[in-house]
Design an enzyme around this catalytic site. Structure first.
Site, mmCIF file in Angstrom:
data_model
loop_
_atom_site.group_PDB
_atom_site.id
_atom_site.type_symbol
_atom_site.label_atom_id
_atom_site.label_comp_id
_atom_site.label_asym_id
_atom_site.label_seq_id
_atom_site.Cartn_x
_atom_site.Cartn_y
_atom_site.Cartn_z
ATOM 1 C CB CYS A 135 -1.137 0.075 1.166
ATOM 2 S SG CYS A 135 -1.935 1.236 1.273
ATOM 3 C CB CYS A 138 -0.533 2.407 4.243
ATOM 4 S SG CYS A 138 -2.205 1.671 3.348
ATOM 5 C CG ASP A 139 3.190 1.137 4.448
ATOM 6 O OD1 ASP A 139 2.627 1.597 5.613
ATOM 7 O OD2 ASP A 139 2.873 0.129 4.040
#
Ligand code: NAP
Length: 313
Positions: A135, A138-139
């Site tokens: 992701c 997200c990261d």
């Protein structure tokens, strides 16, 4: 016969817990069946920086724990276990089997989520969350990836989207695809390939992920599928975007789904083809797949279930 439930929520990710909060506050006394991974996919992400309300970000596990506590405060009951077989959505009442035991309910909310498709490499599993991630949203912004070469694996819209997003952080983004043409939509493919920071690596598969520094990704070993030539690409992160698989296999034949297994709902509601059965979150959504969109659809599912119960009398 066991008690008849008002609503059983199958799954305990963002969608499931949000449905539970709303159903509990509506006095429906919902039962949440957690599934094999309580808290869902978000529990595998260290820092969630895009969930509204947390200016410093929030640990994925902590966020899910908070949602669970919030639901339980209003009377939601948690059952650790899985609906793995013998789902009878067409029956009235609906019959579920939770770890071998029958559960009867007037309505059900399916929030079983989706899993990331994996490459299946040993090193991929070992370095998961240590540079291997599924992701970019997200990261990608994490400091460890800043101004470092990054790798994205895949050739679809997701891979292109991830690669484009990562150009904000990485020094260069290698897009490794197993064919010589992207699967992504034309406009997305053109935009991606035109980006000066994105370097396509065609006809190639990731054979291994390296961690020379131990416990942190340092590169990938890539094999050209036509020449079989093997090369190494140094990188700090490997973002795998080769598709998702909704966890809906057990509902085949009972709930309508598309060819990829995503459940079909009567948009804009969360109603499925089975009476009294609603679906929300990533098992329905093949496009947005964000914690906040899953939470929003969980809220909608609980409200739909509440209306359905009122109509059932
Ligand atoms: P996808 O379209 O199924 O693409 C998966 C990609 O990964 C393909 O290029 C595939 O290669 C590759 N792949 C699959 N298994 C692999 C493996 N084991 N090793 C190496 N490569 C592998 O999945 P997606 O990109 O997640 O998209 C899913 C759906 O969501 C699509 O309908 C897409 O249009 C949609 N979507 C839309 C948007 C948007 O509109 N903004 C954004 C994201 C996703 P092959 O091409 O060789 O099969």
């Amino acid at each position: 016969m066991p008690d008849l439930e008002n609503t059983v929520i199958i799954g305990s990710g963002c969608a499931g817990w949000t449905a539970a909060i709303y159903a509990a506050r509506a006095n429906l006394n919902p039962l949440v069946v957690t599934g094999a991974m309580p808290g869902g996919l978000l529990t595998t992400t260290s820092l969630v920086e895009n969930y509204p309300g947390f200016p410093e970000g929030v640990d994925g596990n902590r966020l899910m724990e908070s949602l669970r506590k919030q639901a339980e405060r209003f009377g939601a009951r948690t059952r650790f276990g899985s609906v793995v077989e013998a789902v009878k959505f067409a029956a009235s009442p609906i019959e579920l089997t939770v770890d071998g035991k029958p559960v009867f309910t007037k309505t059900a909310i399916v929030a079983v989520g989706a899993g990331h498709r994996h490459l299946g490499l040993e090193s991929e599993a070992k370095l998961d969350t240590k540079g291997v991630t599924y992701c970019a949203t997200c990261d990608g912004p994490l400091p460890v990836f800043r101004n470092k070469p990054l790798v994205v694996v895949g050739g679809g819209d997701s891979a292109c989207e991830e690669a484009m997003y990562l150009t904000r952080f990485g020094s260069v983004v290698h897009l490794i695809h197993r064919r010589d043409q992207l699967r992504a939509s034309k406009i997305m493919a053109e935009r991606t390939l035109a980006h000066p920071k994105i370097r396509p690596v065609w006809d190639s598969v990731v054979q291994d992920i390296l961690d020379v520094k131990k416990d942190a990704v340092t590169g990938v070993v890539v094999r050209h599928v036509k020449t079989q030539a093997v090369t190494e690409i140094p990188c700090a992160g490997v973002f795998i975007a080769i598709g998702h698989e909704p966890n809906t296999r057990i509902f085949k034949g009972q709930l309508d789904m598309n060819e990829n297994g995503y459940l079909k709902v009567r948009s804009p509601t969360t109603r499925t083809n089975a009476p009294g059965v609603f679906a929300c979150g990533d098992c329905v959504d093949s496009i947005y797949r964000q914690a906040i969109t899953a939470a929003g659809s969980g809220c909608a599912a609980a409200m739909d279930a509440e209306r359905d119960l009122a109509a059932q009398g």
